[in-house]
Design a protein around this motif. Structure first.
Motif, short mmCIF file in Angstrom:
data_model
loop_
_atom_site.label_atom_id
_atom_site.label_comp_id
_atom_site.label_asym_id
_atom_site.label_seq_id
_atom_site.Cartn_x
_atom_site.Cartn_y
_atom_site.Cartn_z
N SER A 44 0.73 -1.38 -0.01
CA SER A 44 0.03 0.13 -0.31
C SER A 44 0.95 1.28 0.08
O SER A 44 0.43 2.04 -0.46
N SER A 48 0.96 3.94 -3.36
CA SER A 48 0.65 5.45 -2.95
C SER A 48 1.27 6.94 -3.10
O SER A 48 1.60 7.22 -3.54
N THR A 98 8.91 2.14 -3.71
CA THR A 98 7.80 3.25 -3.17
C THR A 98 9.11 4.40 -3.91
O THR A 98 8.53 5.62 -3.99
N ALA A 212 -9.08 9.31 -3.50
CA ALA A 212 -9.07 8.17 -2.91
C ALA A 212 -9.17 6.48 -3.15
O ALA A 212 -8.84 5.94 -3.27
N SER A 215 -7.29 6.19 -6.41
CA SER A 215 -5.55 5.66 -6.51
C SER A 215 -6.36 3.82 -5.85
O SER A 215 -5.33 3.13 -6.21
N ILE A 337 -3.31 10.39 -2.57
CA ILE A 337 -2.34 9.77 -2.34
C ILE A 337 -2.82 8.75 -0.48
O ILE A 337 -2.07 8.23 -0.11
N PRO A 340 -4.36 4.05 -1.50
CA PRO A 340 -3.46 2.96 -1.63
C PRO A 340 -2.83 2.48 0.03
O PRO A 340 -2.95 1.82 0.74
N LEU A 341 -3.39 3.49 0.77
CA LEU A 341 -2.60 3.08 2.11
C LEU A 341 -3.70 3.20 3.43
O LEU A 341 -3.51 2.04 4.10
#
Length: 426
Positions: A44, A48, A98, A212, A215, A337, A340-341
């Motif tokens: 994740s 992101s 990343t 959100a 993504s 951003i 995915p987190l």
């Protein structure tokens, strides 16, 4: 439409090739990460990174273009992206991935800005709407075709990464060889976030929420498929269904949005997406059920982005549309951003179903907030609304948003002139 295609075909081919490479990248990394033993949380963060880089690029690349020009920036970022794609199977740790995702997000944003500048330079006010539609179709076709190529390869070796790099490299040829002059590049100073919010709270909040959602769809669909135990072919079908739904349902949603209260359409789309998420969580129907869920989620979420942009412009003066749209693009990037987190965290807690839970909760929030806003403000008459322009959010940059604003501004001026003429005749 044929006339527009003749003038823009080289650019559209280049964009399709770019989306072939970029569209395959997300799916490939989701599967390869599972093979390398990366946790869902680690993936994740990796995913992101792309959206952080894209947001950074949207702020920095315009200044770079003004300093050294379109062609140099295009060649530099294209070469950097192509090289970065080859490093994924070499640097197989979450930290390197990343960093590469941030780099590639930055590069792809810059490449899209340059390509869209050239596209804008080949259109007029009369053809801009059709050009934007063709541009969106080229993006979607590229992403869907990318999944077919992915399904034919093996995510465990180097071949697919090489193919992605080659596709991205080839994408620059038709654009650079197109017989069009280098376009001028101008940016609009955006209005304050507070002004945009006060002008259209629903547009501001809705665009953030959809950032959100997009993504999660664009970055985590492959991760979901790998976690759910789907085969490479099934993952490719799942991702394809998301974008096929967005392509097919974009136009009926757009047609309806010009003929009814757009907020009612946002609520309807949110409800359909929530039901589709429920289908995915229940795992009803196996893989076919997942494909139906993906088709409906993509088919609702993608058009709502363009719908909320158009809705916001219903409350703006023509000269303010580009400035407000630039701010909304930034807000969308901030939401992207985090997508995915949070999705990765939920999937780590409750399993693969967390993918659908996250999207379903966000769509429920969007629907509820839209319903509340309907009690706070009267609807704009359909005759006074701006036109809906189909646009895919995963490659939208300040240039495309400005193009849409220019088309809206031209329409507003023409409508005002027509009203004055009719008034004078009476």
């Amino acid at each position: 439409m044929l006339h527009v295609f003749r003038n823009t075909w080289a650019l559209l081919v280049g964009i399709s090739l770019l989306m072939l490479g970029n569209g395959m990248q997300g799916t490939l990394l989701g599967v390869r990460g599972a093979i390398e033993g990366f946790s869902t949380g680690a993936m994740s963060i990796v995913m992101s990174g792309y959206f952080a880089g894209f947001l950074l690029g949207s702020q920095m690349v315009p200044g770079m273009i003004r300093r050294v020009g379109h062609v140099r920036i295009f060649a530099f970022l294209g070469s950097l992206a192509s090289a970065g794609l080859l490093l994924y199977p070499v640097l197989t740790d979450p930290y390197s991935w990343t960093a590469l995702r941030i780099l590639l997000g930055f590069c792809f944003c810059g490449v899209y800005i340059v390509a869209e500048s050239w596209l804008n330079n080949t259109t007029t006010n009369e053809t801009r709407g059709r050009a934007l539609s063709l541009y969106m179709i080229a993006q979607m076709v590229g992403i869907v075709a990318a999944q077919a190529i992915f399904a034919l390869g093996d995510a465990g070796d180097y071949t697919l990464f090489i193919i992605v790099s080659v596709l991205v490299s080839l994408a620059f040829s038709p654009i650079l060889l197109a017989a069009t002059p280098v376009p001028p590049f101008e940016t609009t100073k955006p209005m304050s976030f507070r002004t945009v919010y006060e002008t259209s709270p629903l547009g501001f909040v809705g665009i953030f929420i959809l950032g959100a959602v997009f993504s999660a769809l664009f970055g985590m669909a492959g991760v979901f498929g790998a976690a759910a135990g789907l085969t490479s072919a099934e993952i490719a079908l799942f991702v394809s269904a998301i974008y096929t739904g967005g392509l097919i349902l974009q136009y009926p949603v757009g047609w309806l949005s010009d003929r009814m209260d757009r907020r009612q359409l946002v609520i309807a789309g949110s409800v359909i997406a929530i039901l589709a998420c429920g289908l995915g969580i229940a795992d009803f129907g196996g893989v076919p059920g997942l494909l139906v869920a993906a088709f409906l989620i993509g088919g609702m979420a993608n058009p709502l982005y363009a719908l909320l942009l158009a809705y916001t412009n219903d409350y703006l003066q023509p000269e303010d549309m580009a400035s407000a749209s630039a701010r909304l693009l930034f807000v969308n990037g901030l939401g992207a951003i985090g997508g995915p987190l949070v999705t990765g965290w939920l999937m780590g807690r409750v399993g693969p179903g967390g993918f659908f839970i996250f999207i379903g909760v966000l769509m429920a929030l969007l629907g509820l907030y839209t319903g509340w806003r309907m009690t706070q403000r009267a609807a704009v008459a359909s005759d006074d609304t701006t036109s809906y322009y189909a646009v895919a959010p995963m490659a939208t940059t300040p240039v495309t948003v400005s193009n849409m604003a220019e088309a809206w501004e031209e329409e507003s001026i023409e409508a005002a002139e027509a009203a004055e003429t009719a008034e004078a005749a009476q």
